[in-house]
Structure formats: structure tokens, C-alpha cells
Design a protein around this motif. Structure first.
Motif, short mmCIF file in Angstrom:
data_model
loop_
_atom_site.label_atom_id
_atom_site.label_comp_id
_atom_site.label_asym_id
_atom_site.label_seq_id
_atom_site.Cartn_x
_atom_site.Cartn_y
_atom_site.Cartn_z
N ALA A 1 -6.41 7.47 -1.08
CA ALA A 1 -5.67 7.40 0.18
C ALA A 1 -4.74 8.59 0.37
N GLY A 2 -4.47 9.34 -0.72
CA GLY A 2 -3.64 10.53 -0.61
C GLY A 2 -2.31 10.48 -1.33
N TYR A 3 -2.08 9.42 -2.13
CA TYR A 3 -0.84 9.37 -2.90
C TYR A 3 -0.89 10.40 -4.03
N ARG A 4 0.27 10.93 -4.38
CA ARG A 4 0.37 11.95 -5.42
C ARG A 4 0.74 11.37 -6.78
N ARG A 5 1.31 10.17 -6.77
CA ARG A 5 1.87 9.58 -7.98
C ARG A 5 1.76 8.07 -7.91
N VAL A 6 1.21 7.46 -8.96
CA VAL A 6 1.14 6.00 -9.08
C VAL A 6 1.98 5.60 -10.27
N GLU A 7 2.91 4.67 -10.04
CA GLU A 7 3.86 4.28 -11.08
C GLU A 7 3.55 2.90 -11.65
N TRP A 8 4.04 2.69 -12.86
CA TRP A 8 3.97 1.40 -13.55
C TRP A 8 5.31 1.23 -14.25
N LYS A 9 5.99 0.15 -14.00
CA LYS A 9 7.26 -0.12 -14.65
C LYS A 9 7.22 -1.52 -15.25
N CYS A 10 7.90 -1.68 -16.37
CA CYS A 10 7.92 -3.00 -16.99
C CYS A 10 9.16 -3.14 -17.85
N ASN A 11 9.47 -4.37 -18.19
CA ASN A 11 10.53 -4.64 -19.16
C ASN A 11 10.18 -3.94 -20.46
N ALA A 12 11.13 -3.19 -21.00
CA ALA A 12 10.86 -2.44 -22.22
C ALA A 12 10.59 -3.34 -23.42
N LEU A 13 10.85 -4.65 -23.29
CA LEU A 13 10.53 -5.61 -24.34
C LEU A 13 9.12 -6.19 -24.19
N ASN A 14 8.47 -5.87 -23.07
CA ASN A 14 7.15 -6.43 -22.78
C ASN A 14 6.08 -5.55 -23.43
N ALA A 15 5.84 -5.78 -24.71
CA ALA A 15 4.91 -4.93 -25.46
C ALA A 15 3.50 -4.94 -24.88
N PRO A 16 2.94 -6.08 -24.46
CA PRO A 16 1.60 -6.04 -23.88
C PRO A 16 1.50 -5.17 -22.63
N SER A 17 2.53 -5.19 -21.78
CA SER A 17 2.50 -4.36 -20.58
C SER A 17 2.62 -2.89 -20.93
N MET A 18 3.43 -2.58 -21.93
CA MET A 18 3.55 -1.19 -22.38
C MET A 18 2.20 -0.68 -22.88
N LEU A 19 1.50 -1.51 -23.67
CA LEU A 19 0.19 -1.12 -24.19
C LEU A 19 -0.83 -0.98 -23.07
N ALA A 20 -0.76 -1.89 -22.10
CA ALA A 20 -1.69 -1.83 -20.97
C ALA A 20 -1.51 -0.55 -20.18
N ALA A 21 -0.27 -0.16 -19.94
CA ALA A 21 -0.01 1.07 -19.19
C ALA A 21 -0.65 2.26 -19.89
#
Length: 234
Positions: A141-161
């Protein structure tokens, strides 16, 4: 006075549209614009008794089906966050939610979050493809940057990112209060030129040839994205 350094000109940038497709289709999953009448009941049933799914969310668990229906109905009216339900194309069952949020077309920045996958869909090609489709749509669509943010204690989300190829950019300390608790937020992003390398890695993982007769992956997405980005192998 010597000239001070400035960032490079971004020639030809046109602000992309906000999210809008009612459906984003893939092989394993279809993303459908959230509609409580179609999506609340099956997801509530799949999540019932799994209160841990909401540990890092600013809402939930929901005490009743009606409470969950009401929450979905409210979310479905919003343009930001812009929610999708994830429907497995094989079973036909809705297995999760995800959204675009912090949508900033003028700067070409968009975030993917509010990801909640039921146990039945977790660790499936459908779950992986859903996020891949959202990343791909944003860059196409033309975006330059896609972000992912999560609780720094959320290890599964950190690994997924990291698995998807998001680069960790740092941790914002005492960033938020979530249900009365401190949240330090880990920030990740993929840039458009990085997606040019990561997109083929995602496609290679989703290729049917990457799975054996029992549905087991031959090569992990984390390996493919690490190779694409020149990172150490996980």
C-alpha cells in the motif's frame, strides 16, 4: 558555520491509504474485517477457560459472551485500531484477531498489534500467514515502516517479532500502565527495503514444499528471515 547533517530526501513519497480492505485473502487464512455478529461467538468459545491469553492485553478476560460481543462490536466501529478476524481456510473456523493501529499515513508508518490467537490456531501456518499478509499489505500500500510493540516481559511476542524479521530497536522504560501494572515496551520494526528481502523468506516458508506429509516444517521461518537479514542463526 559548517552545514549540519540532514536526513536524505525521500523522493516521490505519496502518503498511503489507511487500512480498508474488507478481506485480505491467503492460502491458509482469510482476514475478515471484524464483525461481532460473525466472529464473537466462535472466538469466545475457543478462548473459554484460557484466561492467560489476556495476560499482556489492556482488556479481558471477558466474564460472559455478551461482554465479549459488546467489546468486539465497539472495536469493529473503530478506524484505529482497525481489526481483522482470522479465519482458517481449511476448517472455516475463526481462530484469532489482529489489528492495524497507530496508523500514520503522512509518515508512512503503521503498527500491527492487538494480536490474540486461540489455542486451536496457535503455531499453525494460518497464524503465521495472517501476520505475513498484514505486513505485505502495508508495504504494497506504500507504507515505509511496519512496527511491532509488546510488553518487554512477553517473551513469546518478542520471539515472534524476531521470527517474522522485525528488528529490535530498543525498550521504552515505564512506557505504559496496563491494568495498574508497569509496562516496559519493546519496539521492533521492518522497513520497506528490508521487506524486499523478507517477503521472499516468508513466501519460502509458506510454500507447500516446506512442509512434509505430516505438516511439519522443513525449514523454520526464523532461519529464513535470519538468512535474509544477515543475522546469526537462531
Amino acid at each position: 558555520m559548517s552545514e549540519r547533517p540532514l536526513g536524505p530526501q525521500v523522493a516521490g513519497f505519496v502518503p498511503p491509504p489507511p487500512p480498508g480492505p474488507e478481506v485480505i485473502g491467503g492460502v491458509h487464512v482469510t482476514l475478515e474485517r471484524l464483525d461481532a455478529a460473525r466472529h464473537a461467538d466462535p472466538l469466545f468459545a475457543d478462548n473459554l477457560g484460557q484466561d492467560w491469553l489476556w495476560d499482556y492485553m489492556p482488556y479481558g478476560p471477558f466474564a460472559s459472551l455478551q461482554e465479549y460481543r459488546d467489546w468486539q462490536a465497539e472495536m469493529a466501529t473503530k478506524a484505529d485500531p482497525f481489526f481483522y478476524a482470522l479465519r482458517d481456510t481449511i476448517s472455516g473456523r475463526v481462530g484469532g484477531l489482529a489489528s492495524y493501529l497507530r496508523i500514520d499515513p503522512s509518515n508512512g508508518v503503521i503498527e500491527i498489534g492487538h494480536i490474540q490467537i486461540s489455542p486451536a490456531m496457535q503455531r499453525s501456518p494460518a497464524a503465521t500467514e495472517a501476520i505475513s499478509l498484514m505486513i505485505r499489505w502495508a508495504f504494497e500500500a506504500g507504507y515505509r515502516r511496519v512496527e511491532w510493540k509488546c510488553n518487554a516481559l512477553n517473551a513469546p511476542s518478542m520471539l515472534a517479532a524476531r521470527r517474522y524479521g522485525f528488528r529490535h530497536e530498543g525498550t521504552f522504560r515505564q512506557h505504559m500502565l496496563v491494568e495498574g501494572r508497569n509496562r516496559d515496551s519493546a519496539w521492533f520494526a521492518i522497513l520497506d527495503d528490508e521487506w524486499a528481502r523478507l517477503g521472499p523468506a516468508h513466501a519460502a516458508w509458506l510454500d507447500p514444499a516446506n512442509f512434509d506429509g505430516a505438516g511439519r516444517q522443513r525449514q523454520a521461518l526464523s532461519q529464513l528471515t535470519a538468512q535474509a537479514m544477515g543475522w546469526d542463526q537462531p
